[in-house]
Design a protein around this motif. Structure first.
Motif, PDB file in Angstrom:
ATOM      1  N   UNK A 227     -16.497  15.984 -10.125  1.00 47.33           N
ATOM      2  CA  UNK A 227     -15.556  17.071  -9.844  1.00 47.33           C
ATOM      3  C   UNK A 227     -15.155  17.071  -8.374  1.00 47.33           C
ATOM      4  N   UNK A 228     -15.197  15.909  -7.759  1.00 49.24           N
ATOM      5  CA  UNK A 228     -14.797  15.812  -6.349  1.00 49.24           C
ATOM      6  C   UNK A 228     -13.300  15.546  -6.197  1.00 49.24           C
ATOM      7  N   UNK A 229     -12.761  14.667  -7.071  1.00 51.06           N
ATOM      8  CA  UNK A 229     -11.388  14.217  -6.880  1.00 51.06           C
ATOM      9  C   UNK A 229     -10.594  14.303  -8.176  1.00 51.06           C
ATOM     10  N   UNK A 230      -9.320  14.586  -8.040  1.00 53.98           N
ATOM     11  CA  UNK A 230      -8.400  14.506  -9.168  1.00 53.98           C
ATOM     12  C   UNK A 230      -7.885  13.067  -9.278  1.00 53.98           C
ATOM     13  N   UNK A 231      -7.170  12.794 -10.354  1.00 54.23           N
ATOM     14  CA  UNK A 231      -6.600  11.451 -10.513  1.00 54.23           C
ATOM     15  C   UNK A 231      -5.613  11.151  -9.386  1.00 54.23           C
ATOM     16  N   UNK A 232      -4.839  12.148  -8.993  1.00 56.47           N
ATOM     17  CA  UNK A 232      -3.866  11.951  -7.912  1.00 56.47           C
ATOM     18  C   UNK A 232      -4.552  11.645  -6.599  1.00 56.47           C
ATOM     19  N   UNK A 233      -5.710  12.270  -6.350  1.00 54.04           N
ATOM     20  CA  UNK A 233      -6.452  11.995  -5.124  1.00 54.04           C
ATOM     21  C   UNK A 233      -6.852  10.526  -5.048  1.00 54.04           C
ATOM     22  N   UNK A 234      -7.368  10.001  -6.152  1.00 54.56           N
ATOM     23  CA  UNK A 234      -7.816   8.608  -6.168  1.00 54.56           C
ATOM     24  C   UNK A 234      -6.612   7.658  -6.127  1.00 54.56           C
ATOM     25  N   UNK A 235      -5.522   8.031  -6.785  1.00 53.16           N
ATOM     26  CA  UNK A 235      -4.310   7.203  -6.730  1.00 53.16           C
ATOM     27  C   UNK A 235      -3.795   7.112  -5.301  1.00 53.16           C
ATOM     28  N   UNK A 236      -3.835   8.219  -4.587  1.00 54.13           N
ATOM     29  CA  UNK A 236      -3.385   8.230  -3.202  1.00 54.13           C
ATOM     30  C   UNK A 236      -4.274   7.336  -2.341  1.00 54.13           C
ATOM     31  N   UNK A 237      -5.597   7.392  -2.582  1.00 55.15           N
ATOM     32  CA  UNK A 237      -6.513   6.558  -1.822  1.00 55.15           C
ATOM     33  C   UNK A 237      -6.319   5.079  -2.150  1.00 55.15           C
ATOM     34  N   UNK A 238      -5.956   4.770  -3.389  1.00 55.12           N
ATOM     35  CA  UNK A 238      -5.709   3.375  -3.765  1.00 55.12           C
ATOM     36  C   UNK A 238      -4.511   2.811  -3.012  1.00 55.12           C
ATOM     37  N   UNK A 239      -3.473   3.611  -2.863  1.00 53.60           N
ATOM     38  CA  UNK A 239      -2.305   3.157  -2.104  1.00 53.60           C
ATOM     39  C   UNK A 239      -2.676   2.922  -0.652  1.00 53.60           C
ATOM     40  N   UNK A 240      -3.387   3.873  -0.052  1.00 53.81           N
ATOM     41  CA  UNK A 240      -3.751   3.750   1.357  1.00 53.81           C
ATOM     42  C   UNK A 240      -4.661   2.559   1.609  1.00 53.81           C
ATOM     43  N   UNK A 241      -5.583   2.286   0.677  1.00 53.18           N
ATOM     44  CA  UNK A 241      -6.532   1.197   0.891  1.00 53.18           C
ATOM     45  C   UNK A 241      -5.870  -0.173   0.809  1.00 53.18           C
ATOM     46  N   UNK A 242      -4.729  -0.278   0.119  1.00 53.27           N
ATOM     47  CA  UNK A 242      -4.019  -1.557   0.009  1.00 53.27           C
ATOM     48  C   UNK A 242      -2.731  -1.575   0.826  1.00 53.27           C
ATOM     49  N   UNK A 243      -2.508  -0.542   1.627  1.00 56.07           N
ATOM     50  CA  UNK A 243      -1.230  -0.397   2.329  1.00 56.07           C
ATOM     51  C   UNK A 243      -1.000  -1.531   3.324  1.00 56.07           C
ATOM     52  N   UNK A 244      -1.974  -1.775   4.189  1.00 55.56           N
ATOM     53  CA  UNK A 244      -1.800  -2.816   5.212  1.00 55.56           C
ATOM     54  C   UNK A 244      -1.650  -4.190   4.569  1.00 55.56           C
ATOM     55  N   UNK A 245      -2.376  -4.427   3.483  1.00 55.67           N
ATOM     56  CA  UNK A 245      -2.239  -5.703   2.779  1.00 55.67           C
ATOM     57  C   UNK A 245      -0.823  -5.876   2.253  1.00 55.67           C
ATOM     58  N   UNK A 246      -0.260  -4.829   1.672  1.00 52.61           N
ATOM     59  CA  UNK A 246       1.108  -4.910   1.150  1.00 52.61           C
ATOM     60  C   UNK A 246       2.111  -5.140   2.279  1.00 52.61           C
ATOM     61  N   UNK A 247       1.899  -4.454   3.400  1.00 51.01           N
ATOM     62  CA  UNK A 247       2.805  -4.617   4.542  1.00 51.01           C
ATOM     63  C   UNK A 247       2.733  -6.044   5.078  1.00 51.01           C
ATOM     64  N   UNK A 248       1.511  -6.566   5.225  1.00 52.35           N
ATOM     65  CA  UNK A 248       1.347  -7.923   5.768  1.00 52.35           C
ATOM     66  C   UNK A 248       2.006  -8.971   4.881  1.00 52.35           C
TER      67      UNK A 248
END
Length: 377
Positions: A227-248
């Motif tokens: 009960x820590x995170x909603x699906x949207x919370x984890x989806x947002x973290x997934x984007x951020x964790x791969x953001x620099x890789x996508x940019x590179x």
């Protein structure tokens, strides 16, 4: 470590981040605006189809002192009003392209060009292209695109789930529409090279999207047990964790394409490179954008409609509200207590977190703390 690398590490660990999901309506609006502009460009200006699709003739001359602008005027006059595209070749000759003419007309145009340019007619090479050939190529391209889309949806539905397949399909259509619309607005000629470039960018766009989807799939395993995170919370973290890789990956792919488009086609005058380089440049940029701002937020929207995810979101928000209310009622001196270190008031075991989330997503109270020594003072 470089600043970008340091930022990427902090994004991966969840120390910083941008709320892509929370601000998704803004980016939906931007995409809708861009798409409408592209559709208007297609409706008003249309595509500048090459002779491979409309039929016509290409005349190649030997080295001549006649300028490309003067040759264009002479060619249009000889063609009786048909538009002509003239390019100066590296050999000093000219490539004159006139669409919408038949075999009989081409012989007459060749003689007129011979007189106007002062070049013997037997030195001018004429290549004819029938419109039926272009129509066949166009039909094959549409068939290939349709087959590709179907296979993509089937694969993503099996490897991930149908919601991700739908989101990826929307992102691909988004990228194609923008790229084709840019061609209409800029007025670049559409050739078989354009079609090749258009089909190529779909793979790049799908790659960026699948990278985020794979991270999202791993981090949402067992999501209903916590009960820590909603699906949207984890989806947002997934984007951020791969953001620099996508940019590179996008920047590295765009650099050589930008060289073809701006240096080769612009400064060096190799106009024949524009047809494929523009589609690659626009498509790569649109693909990176859609994987971050369209595909994953759309998956989050679809998932949050599920009864299970609605119930999870309700529990998470209720727990956060209870933690906030408790923090307001506690005395000031109690901020040194254990609950003050966890704004969500979590008291669940660590294995309740979604599988694959990793230590980067755990609260700060669980990191950097050693065991008690057992000594008393």
């Amino acid at each position: 470590m470089s600043k970008l690398g340091n930022l990427g590490a902090r994004l991966y660990r969840g120390e910083v981040g941008y709320d892509f999901i929370g601000k998704r309506k803004i980016w939906y609006g931007v995409s809708i605006l861009i798409t409408i502009t592209a559709i208007l460009g297609l409706t008003v200006r249309g595509l500048n189809m090459g002779i491979e699709f409309e039929g016509g003739a290409v005349f190649t001359t030997p080295k001549t002192s006649v300028s490309a602008s003067q040759a264009e005027k002479d060619a249009e006059s000889a063609a009786g009003g048909h538009d002509a595209v003239v390019q100066k070749l590296g050999t000093g000759g000219l490539r004159i392209q006139i669409a919408g003419i038949d075999t009989g007309k081409s012989d007459q145009i060749k003689e007129e060009l011979s007189k106007d340019l002062g070049i013997p007619s037997d030195k001018i090479n004429a290549d004819l292209v029938g419109p039926s050939w272009g129509e066949t190529i166009a039909n094959k391209a549409w068939q290939g695109l349709a087959i590709f889309m179907v296979l993509v949806v089937i694969y993503l539905a099996i490897a991930f789930e149908w919601r991700m397949a739908i989101a990826a399909l929307v992102a691909l259509i988004h990228d194609i529409t923008i790229t084709v619309g840019i061609y209409a607005l800029v007025g670049f000629e559409v050739t078989p090279g354009t079609v090749i470039g258009l089909l190529t960018i779909l793979g790049y766009s799908l790659y960026d999207t699948v990278v985020v989807f794979d991270s999202l799939k791993e981090q949402t395993k067992g999501i209903e047990k916590q009960t820590r995170w909603t699906y949207s919370d984890i989806a947002n973290r997934s984007i951020n964790s791969t953001l620099v890789r996508s940019i590179n990956t996008t920047v590295v792919a765009l650099l050589p394409v930008a060289g073809l488009l701006f240096i080769g086609g612009g400064f060096l005058g190799a106009g024949m490179l524009n047809d494929i380089s523009l589609s690659l440049f626009v498509g790569l940029a649109a693909g990176a954008y859609s994987s971050i701002f369209i595909a994953t937020p759309l998956v989050a929207d679809l998932k949050e409609r599920e009864p299970k995810m609605k119930a999870l979101k309700k529990r998470v928000l209720a727990k956060r509200a209870a933690a906030a209310a408790k923090a307001e009622t506690e005395p000031v001196g109690s901020v040194l207590g254990p609950q003050a270190e966890d704004p969500l008031g979590e008291d669940e075991p660590e294995d309740a977190a979604p599988a694959g989330a990793g230590p980067r997503n755990q609260p700060a109270r669980n990191r950097g703390r050693g065991r008690p020594s057992g000594k008393r003072r």
